[in-house]
Design a protein around this motif. Structure first.
Motif, PDB file in Angstrom:
ATOM      1  N   ASN A 558      40.809  35.127  31.727  1.00 50.41           N
ATOM      2  CA  ASN A 558      40.080  36.601  32.646  1.00 50.41           C
ATOM      3  C   ASN A 558      38.339  36.565  32.045  1.00 50.41           C
ATOM      4  OD1 ASN A 558      40.977  37.407  30.297  1.00 50.41           O
ATOM      5  ND2 ASN A 558      40.952  39.422  30.905  1.00 50.41           N
ATOM      6  N   ILE A 559      37.582  37.434  32.588  1.00 48.50           N
ATOM      7  CA  ILE A 559      36.390  37.671  32.359  1.00 48.50           C
ATOM      8  C   ILE A 559      36.900  39.004  31.729  1.00 48.50           C
ATOM      9  CG2 ILE A 559      35.266  36.056  33.438  1.00 48.50           C
ATOM     10  CD1 ILE A 559      34.598  38.285  35.458  1.00 48.50           C
ATOM     11  N   ARG A 560      35.963  39.614  31.255  1.00 41.97           N
ATOM     12  CA  ARG A 560      35.580  41.356  30.896  1.00 41.97           C
ATOM     13  C   ARG A 560      35.808  42.037  32.173  1.00 41.97           C
ATOM     14  NH1 ARG A 560      32.678  42.219  34.241  1.00 41.97           N
ATOM     15  NH2 ARG A 560      29.974  41.655  34.356  1.00 41.97           N
ATOM     16  N   GLY A 561      36.540  43.155  32.106  1.00 42.35           N
ATOM     17  CA  GLY A 561      37.072  43.956  32.995  1.00 42.35           C
ATOM     18  C   GLY A 561      37.789  43.551  33.797  1.00 42.35           C
ATOM     19  N   GLU A 562      38.495  42.070  34.014  1.00 39.43           N
ATOM     20  CA  GLU A 562      39.777  41.663  34.618  1.00 39.43           C
ATOM     21  C   GLU A 562      40.861  40.987  34.801  1.00 39.43           C
ATOM     22  OE1 GLU A 562      40.190  37.461  38.117  1.00 39.43           O
ATOM     23  OE2 GLU A 562      38.472  36.980  35.445  1.00 39.43           O
ATOM     24  N   PRO A 563      41.448  41.930  35.237  1.00 38.61           N
ATOM     25  CA  PRO A 563      42.887  41.418  34.367  1.00 38.61           C
ATOM     26  C   PRO A 563      42.815  39.927  34.393  1.00 38.61           C
ATOM     27  CG  PRO A 563      43.083  42.484  36.564  1.00 38.61           C
ATOM     28  CD  PRO A 563      41.980  42.743  36.466  1.00 38.61           C
ATOM     29  N   ILE A 564      43.992  39.722  33.489  1.00 46.17           N
ATOM     30  CA  ILE A 564      44.551  37.971  32.965  1.00 46.17           C
ATOM     31  C   ILE A 564      44.895  37.399  34.433  1.00 46.17           C
ATOM     32  CG2 ILE A 564      46.132  36.084  32.163  1.00 46.17           C
ATOM     33  CD1 ILE A 564      46.185  38.486  30.040  1.00 46.17           C
ATOM     34  N   VAL A 565      45.069  36.650  34.943  1.00 50.39           N
ATOM     35  CA  VAL A 565      44.971  35.903  35.888  1.00 50.39           C
ATOM     36  C   VAL A 565      46.946  35.909  36.385  1.00 50.39           C
ATOM     37  CG1 VAL A 565      43.046  34.682  36.439  1.00 50.39           C
ATOM     38  CG2 VAL A 565      44.772  33.446  35.149  1.00 50.39           C
ATOM     39  N   ASN A 566      47.053  36.190  37.318  1.00 51.82           N
ATOM     40  CA  ASN A 566      48.796  35.876  37.731  1.00 51.82           C
ATOM     41  C   ASN A 566      49.159  34.329  38.761  1.00 51.82           C
ATOM     42  OD1 ASN A 566      50.752  36.056  39.138  1.00 51.82           O
ATOM     43  ND2 ASN A 566      50.631  37.743  40.123  1.00 51.82           N
ATOM     44  N   SER A 567      47.884  34.360  39.666  1.00 52.31           N
ATOM     45  CA  SER A 567      48.765  33.019  41.268  1.00 52.31           C
ATOM     46  C   SER A 567      47.382  32.205  40.429  1.00 52.31           C
ATOM     47  CB  SER A 567      48.370  34.325  42.458  1.00 52.31           C
ATOM     48  OG  SER A 567      46.993  33.767  42.626  1.00 52.31           O
ATOM     49  N   PRO A 568      48.047  31.252  41.293  1.00 50.91           N
ATOM     50  CA  PRO A 568      46.939  29.534  40.932  1.00 50.91           C
ATOM     51  C   PRO A 568      45.185  30.364  42.223  1.00 50.91           C
ATOM     52  CG  PRO A 568      49.115  29.164  41.429  1.00 50.91           C
ATOM     53  CD  PRO A 568      49.182  30.799  41.278  1.00 50.91           C
ATOM     54  N   TYR A 569      45.255  31.048  43.140  1.00 49.66           N
ATOM     55  CA  TYR A 569      44.378  31.820  43.325  1.00 49.66           C
ATOM     56  C   TYR A 569      44.045  32.318  42.518  1.00 49.66           C
ATOM     57  CZ  TYR A 569      40.719  33.541  46.195  1.00 49.66           C
ATOM     58  OH  TYR A 569      40.039  34.151  47.074  1.00 49.66           O
ATOM     59  N   ASP A 570      44.413  32.961  41.704  1.00 44.66           N
ATOM     60  CA  ASP A 570      43.017  34.556  40.469  1.00 44.66           C
ATOM     61  C   ASP A 570      42.602  32.974  39.608  1.00 44.66           C
ATOM     62  OD1 ASP A 570      44.411  36.439  41.766  1.00 44.66           O
ATOM     63  OD2 ASP A 570      46.012  36.165  40.950  1.00 44.66           O
ATOM     64  N   ALA A 571      43.358  31.865  39.371  1.00 40.44           N
ATOM     65  CA  ALA A 571      42.962  30.965  38.358  1.00 40.44           C
ATOM     66  C   ALA A 571      41.798  29.767  38.514  1.00 40.44           C
ATOM     67  CB  ALA A 571      44.355  29.977  38.008  1.00 40.44           C
ATOM     68  N   TYR A 572      41.367  29.977  39.847  1.00 40.35           N
ATOM     69  CA  TYR A 572      40.596  29.012  40.339  1.00 40.35           C
ATOM     70  C   TYR A 572      39.527  29.693  40.445  1.00 40.35           C
ATOM     71  CZ  TYR A 572      38.417  25.896  43.629  1.00 40.35           C
ATOM     72  OH  TYR A 572      37.292  24.962  44.282  1.00 40.35           O
ATOM     73  N   ARG A 573      39.880  30.945  40.603  1.00 38.72           N
ATOM     74  CA  ARG A 573      38.306  32.203  41.229  1.00 38.72           C
ATOM     75  C   ARG A 573      37.684  31.820  39.722  1.00 38.72           C
ATOM     76  NH1 ARG A 573      38.914  36.931  42.712  1.00 38.72           N
ATOM     77  NH2 ARG A 573      37.089  36.541  43.926  1.00 38.72           N
ATOM     78  N   CYS A 574      38.325  32.567  38.411  1.00 38.10           N
ATOM     79  CA  CYS A 574      38.238  32.423  37.439  1.00 38.10           C
ATOM     80  C   CYS A 574      37.366  31.682  37.237  1.00 38.10           C
ATOM     81  CB  CYS A 574      39.128  32.901  36.949  1.00 38.10           C
ATOM     82  SG  CYS A 574      38.588  34.034  34.869  1.00 38.10           S
ATOM     83  N   PHE A 575      38.133  30.406  37.147  1.00 38.27           N
ATOM     84  CA  PHE A 575      37.478  28.681  37.016  1.00 38.27           C
ATOM     85  C   PHE A 575      36.221  28.090  36.959  1.00 38.27           C
ATOM     86  CE2 PHE A 575      37.514  24.061  38.191  1.00 38.27           C
ATOM     87  CZ  PHE A 575      36.763  23.835  36.879  1.00 38.27           C
ATOM     88  N   MET A 576      35.944  29.031  38.765  1.00 37.99           N
ATOM     89  CA  MET A 576      35.029  28.616  39.465  1.00 37.99           C
ATOM     90  C   MET A 576      34.103  29.447  39.049  1.00 37.99           C
ATOM     91  SD  MET A 576      35.522  25.778  41.042  1.00 37.99           S
ATOM     92  CE  MET A 576      33.941  25.176  41.741  1.00 37.99           C
ATOM     93  N   GLY A 577      34.449  30.108  39.043  1.00 35.80           N
ATOM     94  CA  GLY A 577      32.573  31.835  38.712  1.00 35.80           C
ATOM     95  C   GLY A 577      32.800  32.359  37.220  1.00 35.80           C
ATOM     96  N   THR A 578      33.024  31.189  36.114  1.00 44.00           N
ATOM     97  CA  THR A 578      32.806  31.254  34.628  1.00 44.00           C
ATOM     98  C   THR A 578      32.470  29.784  34.804  1.00 44.00           C
ATOM     99  OG1 THR A 578      35.011  30.331  34.204  1.00 44.00           O
ATOM    100  CG2 THR A 578      34.204  32.655  34.399  1.00 44.00           C
ATOM    101  N   GLN A 579      31.586  29.567  33.191  1.00 40.50           N
ATOM    102  CA  GLN A 579      31.172  28.204  32.883  1.00 40.50           C
ATOM    103  C   GLN A 579      32.040  27.050  31.824  1.00 40.50           C
ATOM    104  OE1 GLN A 579      27.484  27.681  31.189  1.00 40.50           O
ATOM    105  NE2 GLN A 579      27.035  29.865  32.050  1.00 40.50           N
ATOM    106  N   MET A 580      33.381  27.746  32.747  1.00 42.53           N
ATOM    107  CA  MET A 580      34.973  26.700  31.943  1.00 42.53           C
ATOM    108  C   MET A 580      34.777  25.427  33.061  1.00 42.53           C
ATOM    109  SD  MET A 580      38.376  28.169  32.554  1.00 42.53           S
ATOM    110  CE  MET A 580      38.585  29.860  33.706  1.00 42.53           C
ATOM    111  N   ASP A 581      35.118  24.186  32.067  1.00 44.02           N
ATOM    112  CA  ASP A 581      34.598  22.813  32.731  1.00 44.02           C
ATOM    113  C   ASP A 581      35.794  22.098  33.333  1.00 44.02           C
ATOM    114  OD1 ASP A 581      32.037  22.845  30.685  1.00 44.02           O
ATOM    115  OD2 ASP A 581      33.644  22.600  29.185  1.00 44.02           O
ATOM    116  N   VAL A 582      37.412  22.831  32.496  1.00 43.19           N
ATOM    117  CA  VAL A 582      38.675  22.187  33.114  1.00 43.19           C
ATOM    118  C   VAL A 582      39.163  23.003  33.936  1.00 43.19           C
ATOM    119  CG1 VAL A 582      40.234  20.204  32.511  1.00 43.19           C
ATOM    120  CG2 VAL A 582      37.950  20.207  31.751  1.00 43.19           C
ATOM    121  N   LEU A 583      40.232  22.551  34.761  1.00 42.94           N
ATOM    122  CA  LEU A 583      41.315  23.578  34.705  1.00 42.94           C
ATOM    123  C   LEU A 583      42.400  22.751  35.073  1.00 42.94           C
ATOM    124  CD1 LEU A 583      42.384  26.283  35.556  1.00 42.94           C
ATOM    125  CD2 LEU A 583      42.292  26.213  38.005  1.00 42.94           C
TER     126      LEU A 583
END
Length: 610
Positions: A558-583
């Motif tokens: 997650n990012i600051r202020g966001e709950p830990i991701v639950n669903s695959p969609y949550d994970a994809y959004r967080c992945f694309m909204g940050t500078q993570m390299d790989v999911l």
């Protein structure tokens, strides 16, 4: 009574848990579904999930139990305002309509929400526990102990702010309590407020900031703010505090005592703020060590269970462990109000004569805290297709080898596998992972991935068999509940270095694993075990084969202020909204550079600061 639903709600960290024949089937916090951090609303989504996990409907549940007693809270509220009158009139006027409309008639509110799932729900199915009993039950019943002393400390329940209980077999008995307004949890939160962080969410920032400072003000805290006795009991000097009847935690007398105003949220942290953090942390540890020493001496029981929000202070937990008064210490992985939903359900189950408690092994009964939703590869692929993601499907061995190689090369990986964790820690199911040996990785993770303060530390996830080779700890710590030191042979800097102060110390290469070594050479350790999370264990082992290092940097997905991701969609959004390299999600792997559907670049602005 075989199937019991436990619920916590209406303060913070609402949750639901389901117990069947004494077994913990499922548990989850409402925030994970609603995407509202510390969501306090009725946990309808969590209730739906735990029922779905158990493959039952609400009418199949034998009993439903709420984690505390609203009438006792109402009594405390009234008595507090009367005793402090005429102070607090404004907050009293603001509080009463909500209390009378919702909190006092809580049973009706619970029934109203649950009837959306079962219109035939009978009111006689609803029970109420006491707040600290629910906490104590959450710590004792899943523990591996036949008998233990249970210490619960938090802000406040109904009246209790701290309680000592004895658990034996299936019975729990409260032995003594400390009552509101005298609260270690509220004292720590008062300093959280003073340092410009949010109460009930920023306390861990104070703990993380403490090693940058010196406990210069510890004696002021212990001599001016509280009246501390030799057994650890205390009374707060209330002329410095405003939380009993006001709308703030502290008053002007508090600021005058420390000769500095309350820090504003965006104001730069100074050496003074670091020293204040170090001081309240040191004072907290001293109080806790007095309490634990006294209760061990008084009750002569060698096992200790910890619950309540104060049990999230893993630095203090580590000090209790090293104090060696108790032979074994076990901390509920969800020690706050979310875990109290589970405790209430277990308490009701074991209150029935026919239900016996059995200790089946030396392991706890929390299933590694992996009690939340999981997703099949077909469910994951469906979500990925819906967002036009570009992905590769790998088998298990290929996935482990590929991800371990990417981590070795310095890439940051979102790791979404198996059942979601219950509690505030990501334990290798909803995690962001990185190579801990890269010197600037901590700063990169904080500023470019988590969008949070640079001073905050990260946790090492270490294969249990290699624990003692890297850290000064020799017990299992699967829930990140203990802080210990990195071993001396892994440290790269002389501990007597005097030329760096405060945040400057962040830039020093402190050990062979600098990303997870705090400035005081400590680490909040997670031991990873083959029997509870085989895939995560296999990944770290593969990384060790490449690097000879059995450790990964593990932080929550997650990012600051966001709950830990639950669903695959949550994970994809967080992945694309940050500078993570790989999911790495299920058996699918996604590379950021391959994606064409870039989401909102202002992802971080969608969540309030924590």
């Amino acid at each position: 009574m075989k199937i019991i639903l436990g619920i916590s709600a209406f303060y913070h960290d609402s949750a639901a848990a389901l117990v069947k024949n004494g077994e913990i089937v499922a548990a989850a916090q409402e925030e994970r579904f609603t995407r509202v951090k510390h969501d306090s609303n009725f946990p309808l989504y969590s209730v739906k999930y735990v029922l779905e996990e158990a493959k039952i409907e609400l009418y199949d549940v034998d009993a439903i139990i709420f984690y505390d007693k609203p009438l006792l809270k109402f009594e405390r509220l009234l008595e507090t305002y009367v005793s402090f009158a005429p102070r607090g009139l404004i907050s009293f006027v603001k509080a009463m309509p909500i209390v009378l409309r919702e909190k006092l008639f809580l049973k009706n509110l619970i029934i109203k929400n649950l009837k959306t799932l079962d219109k035939s729900l009978k009111p006689n199915k609803i029970f109420f526990s006491e707040h600290h009993l629910s906490h104590a039950a959450s710590a004792f019943y899943p523990s591996p102990f036949e008998e233990a002393i249970i210490l619960t400390m938090d802000g406040v329940g109904e009246w209790a702010t701290a309680s000592v209980a004895q658990g034996k077999g299936k019975n729990i008995k409260i032995l003594k309590e400390l009552h509101f307004p005298h609260s270690l949890g509220l004292l720590y939160s008062a300093f959280t407020y003073y340092l410009g962080f949010k109460v009930n969410s920023g306390e861990y920032k104070v703990m993380g900031l403490a090693p940058y400072g010196k406990p210069k003000y510890k004696n002021i805290i212990l001599n001016k703010l509280i009246d501390l006795k030799s057994d650890g009991s205390f009374r707060l000097v209330m002329k410095y505090f405003n939380f009993a009847t006001g709308l703030t935690m502290i008053n002007s007398s508090f600021s005058k005592l420390f000769k500095q105003p309350i820090r504003k949220e965006k104001e730069k942290l100074t050496e003074f703020h670091m020293d204040i953090a170090a001081s309240i942390q040191a004072a907290t540890e001293e109080i806790l060590l007095k309490i634990t020493s006294n209760i061990h001496q008084e009750y002569k029981i060698d096992n200790l269970c910890l619950a309540g929000g104060v049990a999230l202070n893993c630095v203090a937990n580590g000090k209790i462990l090293r104090d060696n008064k108790f032979k074994q210490v076990w901390v509920q992985p969800a020690p706050g109000d979310s875990g109290a939903a589970l405790g209430a359900a277990l308490l009701l189950y074991y209150s029935k004569k026919e239900n016996q408690r059995k200790i089946v092994s030396k392991e706890d009964l929390m299933n590694g805290a992996y009690l939340g939703p999981s997703y099949t590869n077909s469910q994951i692929e469906k979500d990925l297709k819906n967002v036009n993601a570009k992905y590769i499907l790998l088998d298990d061995e290929e996935l482990i080898n590929e991800v371990s190689n990417l981590l070795y090369k310095g890439m940051i990986v979102g790791w979404f596998q198996g059942r979601m964790e219950f509690g505030p820690r990501a334990l290798g199911s909803r995690s962001i992972l990185a190579n801990p040996m890269i010197k600037d990785m901590q700063k990169k993770l904080n500023l470019k991935i988590k969008f949070r303060e640079s001073f905050r530390p990260f946790a090492p996830a270490v294969i249990y068999e290699n624990l003692s080779e890297w850290f000064d700890l020799d017990i299992k710590s699967p829930y990140m509940q203990f802080v210990s030191r990195v071993n001396k042979d892994k440290i790269l800097i002389d501990e007597n270095t005097k030329s760096f102060f405060g945040i400057e110390r962040l830039n020093l290469i402190r050990s062979q694993i600098p990303c997870v070594t705090h400035v005081d050479y400590s680490a909040r350790i997670q031991t990873v075990h083959k029997n509870t999370n085989f895939r995560f264990y296999s990944l770290i082992k593969a990384f060790k084969d490449l690097t000879n290092c059995p450790v990964l940097c593990n932080t929550s997905f997650n990012i600051r202020g966001e709950p830990i991701v639950n669903s695959p969609y949550d994970a994809y959004r967080c992945f694309m909204g940050t500078q993570m390299d790989v999911l790495a999600i299920g058996n699918y792997i996604l590379f950021k550079n391959d994606q064409i559907n870039n989401l909102d670049p202002n992802y971080k602005n969608q969540f309030l600061n924590d």
